[in-house]
Scaffold this active site. Sequence first.
Site, short mmCIF file in Angstrom:
data_model
loop_
_atom_site.label_atom_id
_atom_site.label_comp_id
_atom_site.label_asym_id
_atom_site.label_seq_id
_atom_site.Cartn_x
_atom_site.Cartn_y
_atom_site.Cartn_z
N TRP A 1 1.00 -1.46 0.11
CA TRP A 1 -0.36 -0.06 0.24
C TRP A 1 1.02 0.87 -0.09
O TRP A 1 1.55 1.04 1.07
CB TRP A 1 -1.09 -0.01 1.46
CG TRP A 1 -1.78 1.17 1.92
CD1 TRP A 1 -2.43 1.36 0.53
CD2 TRP A 1 -1.75 1.74 2.07
NE1 TRP A 1 -3.54 2.37 0.69
CE2 TRP A 1 -3.37 2.81 2.24
CE3 TRP A 1 -1.51 1.83 3.70
CZ2 TRP A 1 -3.50 3.77 2.82
CZ3 TRP A 1 -1.98 2.62 4.47
CH2 TRP A 1 -2.59 3.35 4.52
N LYS B 1 -13.02 -0.72 6.54
CA LYS B 1 -14.12 -2.40 5.27
C LYS B 1 -15.10 -3.28 6.15
O LYS B 1 -15.83 -3.29 5.48
CB LYS B 1 -12.64 -2.90 4.35
CG LYS B 1 -11.27 -2.30 4.55
CD LYS B 1 -11.82 -1.57 3.38
CE LYS B 1 -10.42 -0.58 3.82
NZ LYS B 1 -9.77 0.20 2.43
N ASP C 1 -0.13 -4.32 10.12
CA ASP C 1 -1.42 -4.00 9.26
C ASP C 1 -2.57 -4.98 8.99
O ASP C 1 -2.73 -5.44 8.84
CB ASP C 1 -0.83 -2.98 8.04
CG ASP C 1 -1.74 -2.19 7.36
OD1 ASP C 1 -2.99 -2.21 7.93
OD2 ASP C 1 -1.76 -1.52 6.78
C1 LMR Z 1 -7.02 1.26 -1.05
O1 LMR Z 1 -6.17 0.64 -0.69
O2 LMR Z 1 -7.39 1.20 -1.87
C2 LMR Z 1 -7.42 1.47 0.50
O3 LMR Z 1 -6.89 0.86 1.66
C3 LMR Z 1 -8.42 3.27 1.15
C4 LMR Z 1 -7.29 3.47 0.60
O4 LMR Z 1 -6.81 4.61 1.58
O5 LMR Z 1 -5.95 3.68 -0.03
#
Ligand code: LMR
Length: 399
Positions: free
Chosen positions: A131, A247, A212
Amino acid sequence: MIFSGLSEVGDDPILLVSTMYRACTNPNKVDLGVGVYKNAAGETAILKTVKKAEQYLVTNQKTKEYLSPAGNPDYNREVQKLLLGEMHPAIKQGRVTTIQAPGGTGGIRIGADFIKICKPDTTLWISDPTWPNHHSIARSVGLKAKSYRYYDTKKGEFLYDEMMEDFGQATAGDVIILHGCCHNASGADLTKEQWDELAVFMKERALVPFIDIAYQGFANGIDEDAYAVRMMSEKLPEVLIASSFSKNFAMYRDRAGAITLVSSSDELNKINASHMLMTVRSIYSMPPDHGAAVVAHILGDKELQAEWRKEVDEMRSRVKKMRRLFAEKMAAKAPNSGFGYIAEQNGMFSFLTLTPEQIQSLIKDHSIFMMASGRVNMAGLTEDNIDYVTDAVASLFNT
Ligand code: LMR
């Protein structure tokens, strides 16, 4: 003048996809970008249990007085139970503190700040891919970050051996960010045996896990998906867990998250928690109430909690069904496209093994929005749009 030396930075790559999707006027457009669950009608609806809890709060909430930097104590207790289970040895030993945070991101930020206070030269190991905000937070806090190999986006393969090899380069006291379940962005998770092996390895090397977990319930179930956090918090002396209800309660904008700290003793835990709370006070003083109050009410009521667990089961089943359908349709429409792995992966995300040009073609020629890396949100697929999407992907192979 001091506000004149900057040049503009681009959008976060995930938020950029949402901006592009909103601006697109094609009536067939499909949003496979940001990690948001959509139901069979393509809507991000409010859960029934959340509506009930909100109604309860409207009638019964008596004050809007300040909480405290730690937030809602009932919420914190419920978060801890959901993550670790009621009888977890670390809880019994008084080694655990949970602090309400504004979303999972808030939890990661507080955890990262806390690491910086404990050991400013710590290296944070971040999975490749991950992420993107993990890197931004490490940068903001001023922690050194290194990537470890996790997933081959071109082949669609989890790189467990390579990951372990990279962890061999970590030194005692380094912190490793792990995705508790439903790895964002690959959907590829460790097996229980791999988690066990990793815990032994980390203990031997004195490495600290920072887990996480933002998709609890989306892989195999609420308790099943907590395997890594429960096991690591039992086997290792120090653990950080950032968690989110965005979520699994579909409360994205209400920012209900937490940071959970496991220390090596109850005395140290008290001292450590005091530093985390001081950090909270200096950043945002105390977290917003509403989302956490809703979650606390639902989890604190046996019947409502059972109803909520069913709602999570439904969300998980729908995403799994879309994964299966995608893999089946691709096998039928483009037999050599090799998307069988999509049906095996967990949670909302997977990578499509496509070239950057093919990804851009899906975005530009078909208005199917996804991250430029090929990460797609499988929860954005519905029975109404799946043929449009699989026809478009198949067209890349059948020209
Ligand atoms: C994502 O990865 O799309 C979600 O966790 C939303 C975000 O805040 O990035």
